[in-house]
Design a protein around this motif. Structure first.
Motif, PDB file in Angstrom:
ATOM      1  N   SER A   1      27.791  46.680  38.637  1.00 55.27           N
ATOM      2  CA  SER A   1      27.774  47.848  37.746  1.00 55.27           C
ATOM      3  C   SER A   1      29.170  48.343  37.392  1.00 55.27           C
ATOM      4  CB  SER A   1      26.961  48.977  38.380  1.00 55.27           C
ATOM      5  OG  SER A   1      27.606  49.467  39.548  1.00 55.27           O
ATOM      6  N   VAL A   2      30.176  48.012  38.216  1.00 49.53           N
ATOM      7  CA  VAL A   2      31.545  48.460  37.943  1.00 49.53           C
ATOM      8  C   VAL A   2      32.501  47.280  37.779  1.00 49.53           C
ATOM      9  CG1 VAL A   2      31.224  50.681  39.109  1.00 49.53           C
ATOM     10  CG2 VAL A   2      32.050  48.716  40.421  1.00 49.53           C
ATOM     11  N   TYR A   3      31.949  46.095  37.710  1.00 54.22           N
ATOM     12  CA  TYR A   3      32.750  44.867  37.703  1.00 54.22           C
ATOM     13  C   TYR A   3      33.752  44.833  36.543  1.00 54.22           C
ATOM     14  CZ  TYR A   3      33.654  39.787  37.609  1.00 54.22           C
ATOM     15  OH  TYR A   3      34.240  38.546  37.594  1.00 54.22           O
ATOM     16  N   GLU A   4      33.285  45.007  35.316  1.00 57.81           N
ATOM     17  CA  GLU A   4      34.171  44.889  34.160  1.00 57.81           C
ATOM     18  C   GLU A   4      35.244  45.972  34.158  1.00 57.81           C
ATOM     19  OE1 GLU A   4      34.316  42.423  32.205  1.00 57.81           O
ATOM     20  OE2 GLU A   4      32.473  41.394  32.821  1.00 57.81           O
ATOM     21  N   THR A   5      34.852  47.192  34.509  1.00 56.48           N
ATOM     22  CA  THR A   5      35.827  48.281  34.546  1.00 56.48           C
ATOM     23  C   THR A   5      36.893  48.019  35.602  1.00 56.48           C
ATOM     24  OG1 THR A   5      34.129  49.849  33.846  1.00 56.48           O
ATOM     25  CG2 THR A   5      36.122  50.772  34.825  1.00 56.48           C
ATOM     26  N   PHE A   6      36.446  47.548  36.752  1.00 56.45           N
ATOM     27  CA  PHE A   6      37.414  47.238  37.815  1.00 56.45           C
ATOM     28  C   PHE A   6      38.381  46.147  37.369  1.00 56.45           C
ATOM     29  CE2 PHE A   6      38.659  44.410  41.292  1.00 56.45           C
ATOM     30  CZ  PHE A   6      39.387  45.296  42.068  1.00 56.45           C
ATOM     31  N   LEU A   7      37.867  45.102  36.714  1.00 52.72           N
ATOM     32  CA  LEU A   7      38.729  44.010  36.271  1.00 52.72           C
ATOM     33  C   LEU A   7      39.809  44.511  35.317  1.00 52.72           C
ATOM     34  CD1 LEU A   7      36.272  41.019  35.697  1.00 52.72           C
ATOM     35  CD2 LEU A   7      38.076  41.186  37.423  1.00 52.72           C
ATOM     36  N   GLU A   8      39.436  45.397  34.399  1.00 55.38           N
ATOM     37  CA  GLU A   8      40.416  45.936  33.464  1.00 55.38           C
ATOM     38  C   GLU A   8      41.539  46.652  34.208  1.00 55.38           C
ATOM     39  OE1 GLU A   8      38.441  48.455  30.708  1.00 55.38           O
ATOM     40  OE2 GLU A   8      37.185  46.860  29.860  1.00 55.38           O
ATOM     41  N   LYS A   9      41.161  47.450  35.192  1.00 57.24           N
ATOM     42  CA  LYS A   9      42.154  48.213  35.943  1.00 57.24           C
ATOM     43  C   LYS A   9      43.000  47.287  36.828  1.00 57.24           C
ATOM     44  CE  LYS A   9      39.367  52.451  36.002  1.00 57.24           C
ATOM     45  NZ  LYS A   9      40.339  53.288  35.264  1.00 57.24           N
ATOM     46  N   LEU A  10      42.369  46.277  37.420  1.00 55.51           N
ATOM     47  CA  LEU A  10      43.111  45.341  38.259  1.00 55.51           C
ATOM     48  C   LEU A  10      44.126  44.567  37.427  1.00 55.51           C
ATOM     49  CD1 LEU A  10      43.476  43.908  41.029  1.00 55.51           C
ATOM     50  CD2 LEU A  10      41.752  42.257  40.270  1.00 55.51           C
TER      51      LEU A  10
END
Length: 464
Positions: free
Chosen positions: A278-287
């Motif tokens: 559920s937070v995978y894409e958002t986390f990737l952007e921030k990482l």
């Protein structure tokens, strides 16, 4: 075999130093000297041992600037980060100095009429420490300081890449007043190191390095037949799990640092990340934003935040893992062109984040020891736990969440030595540093770390 070796700097490939290897005869003499010196050192009151070792830490701190430069030249760590080694060394040394009285105190089993009883913690004798190149001071202090505090003598062998670091440790200990022979440091071949391990006065071998190296230590001790003990900190493939309730800004910043500090060359670097879908894409952007903010370049430049890996072979190994993963369907999210210092055939290696990865890929199962991390989505805590445990290694694991109770429940199911919540890649000297599975055996740091450096001796007196 040559009786000297060269230290080649990853900065520009030049020779940084040339060092002599000791002979077998010199190694035998070193063990004999340590054995004789230890017999006297163990009689020195603990308070005096503490005073000497505390003074040595003070002298070490006076060398902060030269240590920072030394680490840049020998292993490529940026000078903007080299001071952390001094701080980490100091924190661990001071903790162990303060913890020694409690850790070494007699154990009273309780009153028994007509008897006087106690268990003492006495030194094992001569300790042989083999330290790695990636954190040459912080790993060495983990055993050297508590070993000396416990009344042991120590012989140190540093990795060849950071052999010059042993000189500094010897120098500050001598300046602080440590008696001659209680600490010695030498450069030697593997065969000579095995000879020292097999010497009768050597009662403990503390090794930090690869699984292959740990196996060689075990074989050498067994072949020697002297029943010496061993403390082994070996490989790692440390995982992280980002739950749906995690603070993603904190997680991205923390995990980028945990994966890429020292160019990912740490036994407890984050090498694989599992993220709630559920937070995978958002986390990737921030990482990726955190990773792209790094500057790869000459570690002597003050604005460099990512230096070269230790040598061209290490860089080629990591590049090979990345290439193999891409051939199997992985995608690289970091554009190498944004890191112009990256150059195949050199130690300068751009950081990389890989997605669409799985555990059939080497990059997700084999220790990388470089600036690359694979990221996978998961659908439940249970799936994350299963994947985190799917490794031959078990040093640390981190859980990123706001739910401390759930983090504890997850942590209890993880096959690892340390469980973090909302942090990673850090050693708290008050906590035991230990691994499971192929990460090794034994324990350092905390009061528990003194146990392998001492042996129990019971006193059972009957009053007449």
């Amino acid at each position: 075999m040559s009786d000297t070796f060269q230290i080649i700097t990853p900065v520009d490939g030049s020779v940084y130093a040339e060092r002599p290897l000791i002979s077998d005869a010199k190694a035998d003499a070193a063990v004999a000297t340590a054995h004789a010196a230890q017999a006297q050192w163990q009689r020195v009151p603990l308070a005096e041992r503490q005073q000497i070792l505390s003074a040595a830490v003070d002298y070490f701190n006076e060398d902060k600037a030269s240590i920072t430069e030394e680490l840049a030249w020998t292993i490529g760590r940026p000078i903007s980060q080299g001071g952390g080694e001094v701080g980490g060394f100091t924190e661990r040394a001071q903790y162990m100095i303060e913890a020694a009285p409690a850790a070494l105190a007699d154990i009273n089993p309780g009153e028994k009429a007509g008897f006087e009883r106690c268990i003492q913690r006495v030194p094992v004798g001569v300790v042989f420490t083999i330290a790695p190149w990636n954190f040459p001071y912080m790993t060495a202090v983990n055993t050297i300081w508590p070993a000396l505090l416990s009344g042991n003598a120590v012989i140190l062998k540093q990795a060849k890449q950071t052999a010059v670091c042993s000189d500094r440790i010897a120098r500050v200990l001598t300046k602080a007043g440590l008696p001659e022979g209680v600490f010695q440091a030498y450069d030697m071949s593997h065969a000579t190191a095995a000879r020292i391990m097999q010497a009768e006065p050597v009662r403990l071998v503390c090794f930090t390095g690869s699984v292959k190296g740990g196996q060689a230590v075990q074989r050498a001790i067994a072949d020697g037949g002297n029943f010496a003990g061993s403390g082994l900190e070996l490989g790692g493939k440390d995982p992280a799990y980002v739950r749906s309730d995690a603070d993603l800004d904190v997680a991205a910043a923390g995990l980028a640092d945990g994966a890429l500090f020292n160019s990912g060359q740490s036994c407890c670097s984050i090498e694989r990340i599992y993220v709630d879908r559920s937070v995978y894409e958002t986390f990737l952007e921030k990482l990726c934003a955190e990773v792209n903010a790094l500057k790869l370049g000459n570690p002597m430049a003050p604005d460099t935040s990512l230096g070269p890996v230790v040598n061209t072979e290490a860089a080629a190994f990591v590049r090979g893992q990345i290439d193999d993963a891409i051939k199997m369907g992985a995608r690289a999210l970091i554009d190498v062109a944004e890191f112009p210092a990256d150059a195949p055939g050199t130690p300068y290696l751009a950081p990389q984040v890989l997605v669409d990865v799985n555990h059939d890929m080497r990059v997700m199962t084999e220790e990388s020891f470089g600036p690359v991390v694979g990221v996978m989505p998961v659908d439940s805590d249970e799936q994350a736990i299963e994947l985190m445990n799917d490794s031959e290694f078990g040093l640390t694991a981190s859980v990123w969440t706001k739910d401390i109770e759930r983090a504890r429940e997850i942590g209890e199911q993880l096959q690892t030595g340390t469980v973090y919540m909302n942090r990673c890649d850090y050693l708290d000297p008050a906590l035991a540093w230990v691994g499971v599975k192929n990460t090794g055996r034994g324990c350092s740091l905390s009061v528990v770390g003194f146990e392998q450096l001492t042996r129990a001796k019971s006193f059972h007196f009957k009053k007449i």
